[in-house]
Design a protein around this motif. Structure first.
Motif, PDB file in Angstrom:
ATOM      1  N   ALA A  29       0.853  -1.198   0.000  1.00 53.74           N
ATOM      2  CA  ALA A  29       0.000   0.000   0.000  1.00 53.74           C
ATOM      3  C   ALA A  29       0.882   1.238   0.000  1.00 53.74           C
ATOM      4  N   LEU A  30       0.337   2.357  -0.486  1.00 56.35           N
ATOM      5  CA  LEU A  30       1.090   3.608  -0.552  1.00 56.35           C
ATOM      6  C   LEU A  30       0.691   4.498   0.621  1.00 56.35           C
ATOM      7  N   PRO A  31       1.606   4.732   1.570  1.00 58.43           N
ATOM      8  CA  PRO A  31       1.274   5.577   2.734  1.00 58.43           C
ATOM      9  C   PRO A  31       0.915   7.001   2.331  1.00 58.43           C
ATOM     10  N   ALA A  32       0.080   7.627   3.102  1.00 55.94           N
ATOM     11  CA  ALA A  32      -0.324   9.010   2.837  1.00 55.94           C
ATOM     12  C   ALA A  32       0.889   9.924   2.884  1.00 55.94           C
ATOM     13  N   GLY A  33       0.940  10.885   1.985  1.00 51.97           N
ATOM     14  CA  GLY A  33       2.028  11.864   1.968  1.00 51.97           C
ATOM     15  C   GLY A  33       3.173  11.494   1.047  1.00 51.97           C
ATOM     16  N   ILE A  34       3.195  10.243   0.569  1.00 51.65           N
ATOM     17  CA  ILE A  34       4.277   9.821  -0.326  1.00 51.65           C
ATOM     18  C   ILE A  34       3.921  10.222  -1.752  1.00 51.65           C
ATOM     19  N   GLU A  35       4.777  10.999  -2.383  1.00 55.51           N
ATOM     20  CA  GLU A  35       4.588  11.423  -3.769  1.00 55.51           C
ATOM     21  C   GLU A  35       5.966  11.611  -4.407  1.00 55.51           C
ATOM     22  N   ILE A  36       5.973  11.873  -5.703  1.00 55.59           N
ATOM     23  CA  ILE A  36       7.248  12.070  -6.403  1.00 55.59           C
ATOM     24  C   ILE A  36       7.978  13.268  -5.798  1.00 55.59           C
ATOM     25  N   GLY A  37       9.252  13.054  -5.464  1.00 60.48           N
ATOM     26  CA  GLY A  37      10.064  14.095  -4.848  1.00 60.48           C
ATOM     27  C   GLY A  37      10.194  13.955  -3.348  1.00 60.48           C
ATOM     28  N   THR A  38       9.363  13.090  -2.741  1.00 60.61           N
ATOM     29  CA  THR A  38       9.427  12.872  -1.293  1.00 60.61           C
ATOM     30  C   THR A  38      10.720  12.130  -0.930  1.00 60.61           C
ATOM     31  N   THR A  39      11.343  12.538   0.179  1.00 57.81           N
ATOM     32  CA  THR A  39      12.545  11.859   0.655  1.00 57.81           C
ATOM     33  C   THR A  39      12.159  10.844   1.730  1.00 57.81           C
ATOM     34  N   VAL A  40      12.644   9.597   1.554  1.00 54.43           N
ATOM     35  CA  VAL A  40      12.390   8.538   2.536  1.00 54.43           C
ATOM     36  C   VAL A  40      13.718   7.884   2.896  1.00 54.43           C
ATOM     37  N   LYS A  41      13.703   7.114   3.973  1.00 51.63           N
ATOM     38  CA  LYS A  41      14.891   6.357   4.375  1.00 51.63           C
ATOM     39  C   LYS A  41      14.679   4.898   3.985  1.00 51.63           C
ATOM     40  N   VAL A  42      15.716   4.265   3.447  1.00 51.46           N
ATOM     41  CA  VAL A  42      15.614   2.879   3.048  1.00 51.46           C
ATOM     42  C   VAL A  42      16.785   2.091   3.628  1.00 51.46           C
ATOM     43  N   ALA A  43      16.455   0.935   4.207  1.00 50.26           N
ATOM     44  CA  ALA A  43      17.476   0.004   4.710  1.00 50.26           C
ATOM     45  C   ALA A  43      17.460  -1.224   3.806  1.00 50.26           C
ATOM     46  N   ILE A  44      18.604  -1.570   3.230  1.00 52.13           N
ATOM     47  CA  ILE A  44      18.691  -2.670   2.265  1.00 52.13           C
ATOM     48  C   ILE A  44      19.640  -3.735   2.813  1.00 52.13           C
ATOM     49  N   PHE A  45      19.197  -5.015   2.700  1.00 49.97           N
ATOM     50  CA  PHE A  45      19.982  -6.145   3.212  1.00 49.97           C
ATOM     51  C   PHE A  45      20.223  -7.127   2.056  1.00 49.97           C
ATOM     52  N   LEU A  46      21.510  -7.364   1.758  1.00 52.76           N
ATOM     53  CA  LEU A  46      21.904  -8.270   0.679  1.00 52.76           C
ATOM     54  C   LEU A  46      22.987  -9.205   1.194  1.00 52.76           C
ATOM     55  N   LYS A  47      23.356 -10.168   0.336  1.00 50.85           N
ATOM     56  CA  LYS A  47      24.478 -11.036   0.673  1.00 50.85           C
ATOM     57  C   LYS A  47      25.527 -10.943  -0.424  1.00 50.85           C
ATOM     58  N   LEU A  48      26.770 -10.672  -0.032  1.00 53.57           N
ATOM     59  CA  LEU A  48      27.880 -10.570  -0.977  1.00 53.57           C
ATOM     60  C   LEU A  48      28.852 -11.700  -0.681  1.00 53.57           C
ATOM     61  N   LYS A  49      28.945 -12.643  -1.598  1.00 53.73           N
ATOM     62  CA  LYS A  49      29.817 -13.816  -1.439  1.00 53.73           C
ATOM     63  C   LYS A  49      29.495 -14.582  -0.154  1.00 53.73           C
ATOM     64  N   GLY A  50      28.185 -14.701   0.126  1.00 53.28           N
ATOM     65  CA  GLY A  50      27.738 -15.462   1.276  1.00 53.28           C
ATOM     66  C   GLY A  50      27.740 -14.703   2.585  1.00 53.28           C
ATOM     67  N   LYS A  51      28.266 -13.474   2.583  1.00 52.41           N
ATOM     68  CA  LYS A  51      28.323 -12.686   3.807  1.00 52.41           C
ATOM     69  C   LYS A  51      27.292 -11.554   3.753  1.00 52.41           C
ATOM     70  N   PRO A  52      26.697 -11.230   4.917  1.00 54.01           N
ATOM     71  CA  PRO A  52      25.688 -10.153   4.935  1.00 54.01           C
ATOM     72  C   PRO A  52      26.289  -8.806   4.507  1.00 54.01           C
ATOM     73  N   MET A  53      25.511  -8.071   3.757  1.00 57.46           N
ATOM     74  CA  MET A  53      25.904  -6.724   3.332  1.00 57.46           C
ATOM     75  C   MET A  53      24.676  -5.837   3.462  1.00 57.46           C
ATOM     76  N   SER A  54      24.778  -4.741   4.171  1.00 58.01           N
ATOM     77  CA  SER A  54      23.613  -3.880   4.366  1.00 58.01           C
ATOM     78  C   SER A  54      24.036  -2.419   4.354  1.00 58.01           C
ATOM     79  N   PHE A  55      23.079  -1.559   4.048  1.00 55.39           N
ATOM     80  CA  PHE A  55      23.330  -0.121   4.146  1.00 55.39           C
ATOM     81  C   PHE A  55      21.997   0.606   4.317  1.00 55.39           C
ATOM     82  N   ILE A  56      22.067   1.752   4.935  1.00 58.98           N
ATOM     83  CA  ILE A  56      20.904   2.615   5.128  1.00 58.98           C
ATOM     84  C   ILE A  56      21.208   3.952   4.464  1.00 58.98           C
TER      85      ILE A  56
END
Length: 505
Positions: free
Chosen positions: A423-450
């Protein structure tokens, strides 16, 4: 005279000359003179010897006396002409009786000079003979080349030597409203101005001449705009072919495609919804130009973001669809996605094939029946965007509040991420700044960034939304995501190679 001698030297590299004279003193002097101009000079002292020398060396010019022992000059000329009608014969005779002149005319003698001929006279005769030989050779080459070119009866065809037009077809004369190439040259002394300026078309610029660019790219197709004698600006496709037998000689072919109304498609200000983009007739006609010129196109597909590109050739075109032949790798991805984009150097825009009618693995042929010009080019993708592996995660925050519901990464690059949300939260539109936390695995080891990301695009689907976020990563995370994408590409290549197209993905 010196200028004519230099021209003879330049054009006579492959032209031998035979001099036949029974007076050995005259013969010696003439041989010395001719050797200063020609690389290959042959000498004979009577008609029979002259004929034998001609048989042996096949010179293209013969200078001969008439009254000689054993065999006369006229007898020798008759025998030579029976072998080679185009041989240029110049008679040097102390006699100028009308009977001799009539006989020379009957035998097709090129020039008749009174002996002793003055040097300028002789040079003029040899110069004219050399020019005539060059024209004969150009005509032969031109006609031979025409046999190897498809559908040129409706095209403008030009034979060019260096930067000058030397021979043209009738279509050329009709287009420019002239009777001959000489008349055209008088009106258009500077061919650099022949091609008119038009965005993404070929024309002369301050840094390059159009003809130089075309010659450096033989076989390539160019869009050009040329004004005809009626003042109409016509859209023509240009192709240049080198002539292997003649250095610095080229065949230019101009195919008039004005009726397709494609010129406006090259205007960057034109609307993306231009009706021409939906015109199947225009696309099929443009594809026919490519097919007739035996040119290649390229097929573009994406497998989970992995770019797969291979060449293809157009096999068949009819009023409803067209057929392509390509390699097995591309056939496989087309069977999986049932979608592809095709590109060519002469397309104003890429062509999106939204429906694949048939894919035949045995013949390697694809039949496409639903297609249109794309609003964006397949080459527009500056950064690699890949679908991550299943073992990934992401969380979105807006005003430090976590997004409710499930989130899933559709694809990711070093500058953006596309995320699917319920669902799309109220107030979210093109140009809005949000924070994103991403979790991946690089060569079997956890890799994340915010990181902070700005909403670039929001796509509403039937049951969910896709949000594209643009971000700037610090050096450490940028290097990590680049390494992840590099490794992910290798994984996808292996996965694609092992994919069974008969099994569901």
């Amino acid at each position: 005279m010196n200028e004519k001698i230099e021209t003879i030297k330049k054009l006579s590299k492959d032209i031998g000359i035979l001099y036949v004279e029974d007076n050995q003193g005259l013969s010696k002097n003439m041989e010395t003179l001719l050797s200063r101009i020609f690389d290959n000079v042959y000498v004979a002292y009577d008609g029979e010897q002259g004929y034998n020398e001609y048989i042996k060396h096949k010179p293209k010019i013969v200078i001969t006396d008439v009254n000689m022992p054993i065999m006369s000059g006229f007898e020798m000329i008759k025998k030579i002409k029976a072998l080679e009608l185009e041989c240029k014969i110049i008679i040097l005779s102390a006699y100028d009786e009308k009977e001799d002149l009539y006989k020379a005319l009957e035998l097709g003698v090129f020039s008749y000079l009174h002996k002793p001929a003055k040097a300028p006279e002789l040079v003029d005769a040899i110069y004219n003979a050399t020019i005539a030989i060059q024209k004969d050779e150009n005509s032969r080459i031109f006609l031979n080349q025409l046999q190897n070119i498809f559908n040129y009866q409706n095209n403008i065809v030009i034979m060019m030597h260096e930067d000058k037009f030397v021979l043209v077809n009738q279509r050329f004369n009709e287009f420019f409203g002239v009777e001959s190439i000489d008349e055209f040259t008088k009106e258009h002394s500077n061919i650099d101005k022949l091609l008119l300026e038009h965005k993404e078309f070929l024309y002369t610029t301050p840094s390059s001449k159009w003809i130089d660019t075309a010659i450096k790219n033989p076989g390539k197709l160019f869009h050009t705009k040329i004004q005809n004698y009626k003042g109409e600006k016509r859209h023509l496709i240009l192709k240049v072919r080198e002539i292997p037998q003649k250095k610095k000689h080229y065949i230019l072919s101009f195919d008039d495609v004005t009726e397709l109304n494609l010129m406006t498609l090259f205007d960057v200000n034109a609307s993306r919804d231009d009706e021409n983009s939906k015109d199947k007739t225009a696309i099929l006609s443009l594809l026919k130009v490519i097919k007739d010129n035996s040119a290649e196109i390229k097929i573009h597909n994406f497998y989970k973001g992995l770019t797969i590109i291979n060449p293809a050739v157009i096999i068949d075109i009819n009023e409803n669809n067209f057929s392509l032949k390509t390699v097995n790798t591309q056939l496989k991805i087309v069977q999986i996605t049932r979608f592809m984009t095709i590109t060519s150097e002469i397309f104003p825009k890429d062509i999106v094939c939204k429906s694949i009618k048939n894919v035949d693995s045995d013949t390697q042929i694809i039949v496409i029946d639903d297609f249109s010009f794309a609003s964006r080019s397949a080459a527009d993708r500056k950064y690699t965007r890949l679908e991550p592996d299943l073992d990934h995660g992401c969380t979105l925050y807006y005003k430090n509040i976590k997004f409710p519901g499930e989130t899933h990464i559709v694809d990711i690059s070093e500058v953006s991420v596309k995320i699917k949300i319920d669902a799309l939260p109220a107030g979210i539109e093109i140009g809005t700044t949000v924070k994103v936390a991403i979790f991946l695995k690089l060569k079997g080891k956890p890799m994340s960034f915010i990181t902070l990301g700005k909403v670039y695009r929001i796509d509403e689907n039937k049951y969910d939304y896709n949000i594209v976020l643009i971000y700037e990563l610090d050096k450490k995370n940028l290097n990590n995501i680049r390494e992840y994408l590099s490794n992910r590409q290798i994984e996808l290549i292996r996965e694609f190679k092992s994919t069974d197209i008969n099994s569901p993905l």
